[in-house]
Design a protein around this motif. Structure first.
Motif, PDB file in Angstrom:
ATOM      1  N   CYS A 174       1.084  -1.206   0.550  1.00  0.00           N
ATOM      2  CA  CYS A 174       0.081  -0.138   0.058  1.00  0.00           C
ATOM      3  C   CYS A 174       0.646   1.204   0.243  1.00  0.00           C
ATOM      4  O   CYS A 174       2.101   0.870   1.369  1.00  0.00           O
ATOM      5  CB  CYS A 174      -0.344   0.457   1.472  1.00  0.00           C
ATOM      6  SG  CYS A 174      -2.137  -1.225   1.000  1.00  0.00           S
ATOM      7  N   PRO A 175       0.352   2.357  -0.795  1.00  0.00           N
ATOM      8  CA  PRO A 175       1.646   3.560  -0.867  1.00  0.00           C
ATOM      9  C   PRO A 175       1.220   3.899   0.624  1.00  0.00           C
ATOM     10  O   PRO A 175       0.267   4.197   1.096  1.00  0.00           O
ATOM     11  CB  PRO A 175       0.897   4.606  -1.921  1.00  0.00           C
ATOM     12  CG  PRO A 175      -0.824   3.792  -2.917  1.00  0.00           C
ATOM     13  CD  PRO A 175      -0.604   1.820  -1.764  1.00  0.00           C
ATOM     14  N   PRO A 176       2.134   5.115   0.595  1.00  0.00           N
ATOM     15  CA  PRO A 176       1.708   6.362   1.916  1.00  0.00           C
ATOM     16  C   PRO A 176       0.915   7.374   1.358  1.00  0.00           C
ATOM     17  O   PRO A 176       1.126   7.149   0.797  1.00  0.00           O
ATOM     18  CB  PRO A 176       3.396   6.594   2.645  1.00  0.00           C
ATOM     19  CG  PRO A 176       4.064   6.257   1.262  1.00  0.00           C
ATOM     20  CD  PRO A 176       3.516   4.913   0.240  1.00  0.00           C
ATOM     21  N   VAL A 177       0.493   7.402   2.554  1.00  0.00           N
ATOM     22  CA  VAL A 177      -0.575   8.838   1.955  1.00  0.00           C
ATOM     23  C   VAL A 177       0.106   9.731   3.281  1.00  0.00           C
ATOM     24  O   VAL A 177      -0.718   8.700   5.189  1.00  0.00           O
ATOM     25  CB  VAL A 177      -2.302   8.253   2.017  1.00  0.00           C
ATOM     26  CG1 VAL A 177      -2.758   9.748   2.254  1.00  0.00           C
ATOM     27  CG2 VAL A 177      -2.332   7.701   1.128  1.00  0.00           C
ATOM     28  N   GLU A 178      -0.143  11.163   3.339  1.00  0.00           N
ATOM     29  CA  GLU A 178       0.449  11.611   4.710  1.00  0.00           C
ATOM     30  C   GLU A 178      -1.134  12.156   5.199  1.00  0.00           C
ATOM     31  O   GLU A 178      -1.670  12.704   4.695  1.00  0.00           O
ATOM     32  CB  GLU A 178       0.999  12.916   4.243  1.00  0.00           C
ATOM     33  CG  GLU A 178       2.646  12.332   3.671  1.00  0.00           C
ATOM     34  CD  GLU A 178       3.417  13.444   3.189  1.00  0.00           C
ATOM     35  OE1 GLU A 178       3.505  14.884   3.346  1.00  0.00           O
ATOM     36  OE2 GLU A 178       4.955  13.340   3.278  1.00  0.00           O
ATOM     37  N   LEU A 179      -1.738  12.255   6.605  1.00  0.00           N
ATOM     38  CA  LEU A 179      -2.209  12.725   7.104  1.00  0.00           C
ATOM     39  C   LEU A 179      -1.860  14.254   7.927  1.00  0.00           C
ATOM     40  O   LEU A 179      -1.495  13.530   8.983  1.00  0.00           O
ATOM     41  CB  LEU A 179      -3.227  11.824   7.710  1.00  0.00           C
ATOM     42  CG  LEU A 179      -4.097  11.993   8.829  1.00  0.00           C
ATOM     43  CD1 LEU A 179      -5.381  11.553   8.314  1.00  0.00           C
ATOM     44  CD2 LEU A 179      -4.315  10.848   9.728  1.00  0.00           C
ATOM     45  N   LYS A 180      -2.254  15.174   7.849  1.00  0.00           N
ATOM     46  CA  LYS A 180      -2.181  15.983   8.666  1.00  0.00           C
ATOM     47  C   LYS A 180      -3.864  16.491   9.372  1.00  0.00           C
ATOM     48  O   LYS A 180      -4.620  16.479   8.680  1.00  0.00           O
ATOM     49  CB  LYS A 180      -1.985  17.458   7.916  1.00  0.00           C
ATOM     50  CG  LYS A 180      -1.183  18.745   8.330  1.00  0.00           C
ATOM     51  CD  LYS A 180      -1.568  19.926   7.535  1.00  0.00           C
ATOM     52  CE  LYS A 180      -0.243  19.695   7.292  1.00  0.00           C
ATOM     53  NZ  LYS A 180      -0.321  21.481   5.852  1.00  0.00           N
ATOM     54  N   VAL A 181      -3.537  16.205  10.494  1.00  0.00           N
ATOM     55  CA  VAL A 181      -4.670  16.680  11.704  1.00  0.00           C
ATOM     56  C   VAL A 181      -4.705  18.243  11.782  1.00  0.00           C
ATOM     57  O   VAL A 181      -4.279  19.000  12.535  1.00  0.00           O
ATOM     58  CB  VAL A 181      -4.003  16.179  13.226  1.00  0.00           C
ATOM     59  CG1 VAL A 181      -5.445  16.411  13.876  1.00  0.00           C
ATOM     60  CG2 VAL A 181      -3.902  14.276  12.993  1.00  0.00           C
ATOM     61  N   LEU A 182      -5.949  19.026  11.352  1.00  0.00           N
ATOM     62  CA  LEU A 182      -6.779  20.004  11.661  1.00  0.00           C
ATOM     63  C   LEU A 182      -7.071  20.955  12.175  1.00  0.00           C
ATOM     64  O   LEU A 182      -7.031  21.974  12.384  1.00  0.00           O
ATOM     65  CB  LEU A 182      -6.636  20.558  10.355  1.00  0.00           C
ATOM     66  CG  LEU A 182      -5.686  20.888   8.604  1.00  0.00           C
ATOM     67  CD1 LEU A 182      -6.573  20.882   7.485  1.00  0.00           C
ATOM     68  CD2 LEU A 182      -4.381  20.731   9.129  1.00  0.00           C
ATOM     69  N   ASP A 183      -7.660  19.683  13.145  1.00  0.00           N
ATOM     70  CA  ASP A 183      -8.437  20.266  14.523  1.00  0.00           C
ATOM     71  C   ASP A 183      -7.819  18.828  15.567  1.00  0.00           C
ATOM     72  O   ASP A 183      -8.425  18.111  15.536  1.00  0.00           O
ATOM     73  CB  ASP A 183      -9.796  19.179  14.394  1.00  0.00           C
ATOM     74  CG  ASP A 183     -10.961  20.097  15.072  1.00  0.00           C
ATOM     75  OD1 ASP A 183     -10.120  19.980  16.208  1.00  0.00           O
ATOM     76  OD2 ASP A 183     -12.188  21.152  14.988  1.00  0.00           O
ATOM     77  N   ALA A 184      -7.435  19.465  16.334  1.00  0.00           N
ATOM     78  CA  ALA A 184      -6.875  18.974  17.291  1.00  0.00           C
ATOM     79  C   ALA A 184      -8.373  17.571  18.263  1.00  0.00           C
ATOM     80  O   ALA A 184      -7.434  16.886  18.787  1.00  0.00           O
ATOM     81  CB  ALA A 184      -6.425  19.710  18.878  1.00  0.00           C
ATOM     82  N   ARG A 185      -9.115  18.031  18.424  1.00  0.00           N
ATOM     83  CA  ARG A 185     -10.148  17.415  18.605  1.00  0.00           C
ATOM     84  C   ARG A 185     -10.363  15.874  18.239  1.00  0.00           C
ATOM     85  O   ARG A 185     -10.112  14.907  19.365  1.00  0.00           O
ATOM     86  CB  ARG A 185     -11.722  18.049  18.998  1.00  0.00           C
ATOM     87  CG  ARG A 185     -11.773  19.800  19.580  1.00  0.00           C
ATOM     88  CD  ARG A 185     -12.510  20.377  19.220  1.00  0.00           C
ATOM     89  NE  ARG A 185     -13.184  20.487  17.967  1.00  0.00           N
ATOM     90  CZ  ARG A 185     -13.863  21.133  17.450  1.00  0.00           C
ATOM     91  NH1 ARG A 185     -15.481  21.281  18.045  1.00  0.00           N
ATOM     92  NH2 ARG A 185     -14.295  21.153  15.731  1.00  0.00           N
TER      93      ARG A 185
END
Length: 156
Positions: free
Chosen positions: A4-15
């Motif tokens: 599986c290719p890696p996908v970067e995840l950016k969390v924009l809402d700390a909740r």
């Protein structure tokens, strides 16, 4: 099986760290759940225009052979009438802004509004392979298929 290719995840809402990051709910689930990043409950009135709900995340797939599709959670659509206002949302591999969920109440006028709570799982995201064939312009097709006539071409 292909890795599986890696996908970067950016969390924009700390909740989301308390509510739960997007995740597959079972070992064989095809799609991961997305949460409604709302500051207060949102009432979706029947047949009113669709509302864009923040997911609190952004992705960077960076692979032209990968995309993601935002779909309704089937249980919510069946039980409450909550569906995606755009049927399905397509996320291209180079889109890196926040993922928004188009939520719509399909119930008939006069029905109760659907109340979406902050942190509620309201949609799912399915990663799909993308095939980008080389288009070759031709004056005539090299072979026939017998399929012509548009919608209903195979009969009833």
């Amino acid at each position: 099986m292909q890795a599986c290719p890696p996908v970067e995840l950016k969390v924009l809402d700390a909740r989301l760290r308390d509510w739960g990051l997007p995740d597959w709910q079972t070992p064989m689930a095809a799609a991961l759940d997305l949460r409604a990043c709302l500051d207060a409950p949102l009432a979706l009135h029947p047949q009113a225009p669709a509302e864009l709900v923040r997911s609190g995340i952004a992705l960077h797939m960076a692979d032209p052979h990968l995309a993601a599709v935002i779909l309704p959670r089937s249980g919510l659509g069946h039980r409450t009438g909550l569906v995606m206002g755009n049927a399905a949302g397509l996320i291209d591999a180079d889109y890196t802004d926040e993922i928004l969920i188009s939520a719509w109440n399909r119930n008939p006028p006069g029905s109760a509004p659907i109340l979406i709570q902050p942190g509620e799982r309201i949609a799912q995201m399915l990663f799909v392979p993308v095939i980008r064939p080389a288009l070759v312009e031709v004056a005539e097709f090299s072979r026939t298929s017998g399929r012509m006539g548009g919608f209903g071409s195979t009969g009833v």
